[in-house]
Design a protein around this motif. Structure first.
Motif, PDB file in Angstrom:
ATOM      1  N   ILE A   1       0.850  -1.189   0.000  1.00  0.00           N
ATOM      2  CA  ILE A   1       0.000   0.000   0.000  1.00  0.00           C
ATOM      3  C   ILE A   1       0.886   1.238   0.000  1.00  0.00           C
ATOM      4  CG2 ILE A   1      -1.777   1.309   1.216  1.00  0.00           C
ATOM      5  CD1 ILE A   1      -2.796  -1.327   0.103  1.00  0.00           C
TER       6      ILE A   1
ATOM      7  N   VAL B   1       1.459   5.124   0.460  1.00  0.00           N
ATOM      8  CA  VAL B   1       0.827   6.199   1.245  1.00  0.00           C
ATOM      9  C   VAL B   1       1.560   7.508   0.947  1.00  0.00           C
ATOM     10  CG1 VAL B   1       0.170   7.003   3.548  1.00  0.00           C
ATOM     11  CG2 VAL B   1       0.287   4.541   3.075  1.00  0.00           C
TER      12      VAL B   1
ATOM     13  N   TRP C   1      -3.449   4.676  -0.349  1.00  0.00           N
ATOM     14  CA  TRP C   1      -4.339   4.995   0.778  1.00  0.00           C
ATOM     15  C   TRP C   1      -3.987   6.366   1.284  1.00  0.00           C
ATOM     16  CZ3 TRP C   1      -7.354   0.878   0.641  1.00  0.00           C
ATOM     17  CH2 TRP C   1      -8.342   0.692   1.603  1.00  0.00           C
TER      18      TRP C   1
ATOM     19  N   THR D   1     -10.259   6.627   5.215  1.00  0.00           N
ATOM     20  CA  THR D   1     -10.742   5.254   5.087  1.00  0.00           C
ATOM     21  C   THR D   1      -9.933   4.404   6.055  1.00  0.00           C
ATOM     22  OG1 THR D   1     -11.151   5.585   2.726  1.00  0.00           O
ATOM     23  CG2 THR D   1     -11.144   3.311   3.533  1.00  0.00           C
TER      24      THR D   1
ATOM     25  N   LEU E   1      -7.858   1.486   7.906  1.00  0.00           N
ATOM     26  CA  LEU E   1      -6.977   0.472   7.330  1.00  0.00           C
ATOM     27  C   LEU E   1      -7.639  -0.900   7.221  1.00  0.00           C
ATOM     28  CD1 LEU E   1      -3.631   1.425   9.115  1.00  0.00           C
ATOM     29  CD2 LEU E   1      -4.187   1.740   6.699  1.00  0.00           C
TER      30      LEU E   1
ATOM     31  N   ILE F   1      -8.677  -2.449   3.874  1.00  0.00           N
ATOM     32  CA  ILE F   1      -7.745  -3.081   2.935  1.00  0.00           C
ATOM     33  C   ILE F   1      -8.045  -4.566   2.809  1.00  0.00           C
ATOM     34  CG2 ILE F   1      -5.321  -3.625   2.470  1.00  0.00           C
ATOM     35  CD1 ILE F   1      -4.563  -1.081   4.002  1.00  0.00           C
TER      36      ILE F   1
ATOM     37  N   ALA G   1      -8.747   5.542  -1.562  1.00  0.00           N
ATOM     38  CA  ALA G   1      -8.513   4.154  -1.157  1.00  0.00           C
ATOM     39  C   ALA G   1      -8.746   3.274  -2.380  1.00  0.00           C
ATOM     40  CB  ALA G   1      -9.458   3.752  -0.023  1.00  0.00           C
TER      41      ALA G   1
END
Length: 247
Positions: A6, A8, A93, A99, A101, A104, A164
């Motif tokens: 992910i 960020v 994300w 949103t 975690l 996920i 997300a």
């Protein structure tokens, strides 16, 4: 279990990044790694991110951009770096965790259970029983933008801009992130436009067949957002430029 990275994007997030939430999540979740992209921050973000990496180097990594390039470019550079580790899925994300975690896992479940789906996008649908808390004006402007994007793209998508998203790491994915994006904020629309152009006139599955929108159970506006009301107006003109470029 699928290997997932992910991305960020972070710009001046030293005071806002919910570090403990990330630490707790990786302690109870396997197969998900985070790549934080420091987008030329001028505050203490770099120190916060490197301390987070040091606390769990198998779960956290940091990619640094020398100057601020905008969210789209931060995500793009993060995806290209993440692809080098050959994961099954790559997503991005928002750093403020508007949103949660835990979503996920739901996104990953969609891709695990639906081999035909290549993209899982969060959708902020205000339904009873769901905790979707958005500023009313931002919600109305967001809906206006989403409807306009859907008309321009000719794809019935409810929410292009939710921060997300999770992608299956197909051979096509690197091509969507090779070139710099034309806009700083609505690169999500440009990703869709690039894929549509790449598959136009081919027998390959089209966007409407491979994109799955996941209605979020929880989403909330957070203080300190970098998006301002006037950015919605700028985004409309940016979308026009995108459509002209990819048609």
């Amino acid at each position: 279990m699928s290997d997932t990275v992910i991305v960020v994007p972070c710009y001046n997030e030293a005071e806002r990044l919910p570090v403990q939430a990330f630490r707790e999540f990786v302690r109870r979740t396997h197969g998900i790694r985070f790549l934080f992209v420091d987008d030329g921050s001028t505050d203490a973000t770099a120190g916060v991110l490197h301390a987070l990496k040091a606390s769990a180097p198998d779960c956290f990594d940091v990619h640094t951009l020398a100057v601020n390039a905008g969210k789209g470019e931060a995500v793009r550079h993060g995806f290209l770096a993440a692809l080098e580790s050959d994961p099954d899925y790559i997503g991005f994300w928002d750093a403020d965790l508007a949103t949660p975690l835990d979503a996920i896992r739901e996104f990953r479940g969609v891709l695990d259970g639906r081999p035909d789906v290549e993209m899982a996008f969060g959708a902020r649908v205000r339904l009873l029983g769901r905790a979707i808390r958005r500023n009313r004006l931002r919600h109305l402007l967001g809906r206006l933008f989403a409807v306009t994007a859907s008309l321009f793209l000719r794809v019935d998508i409810y929410d292009t801009q939710c921060g997300a998203k999770l992608f299956r790491a197909t051979p096509d994915l690197p091509l969507l992130f090779q070139e710099p994006f034309a806009t700083r904020w609505i690169f999500d629309v440009e990703i869709i436009a690039r894929l549509m152009r790449a598959r136009s006139g081919t027998a390959r599955p089209q966007v409407r067949d491979i994109l799955y929108e996941v209605p979020l159970s929880e989403w909330r506006d957070t203080a300190g957002s970098k998006i301002r009301v006037r950015d919605f107006v700028i985004a409309i003109f940016g979308m026009i430029d995108i459509i002209r470029k990819y048609r």
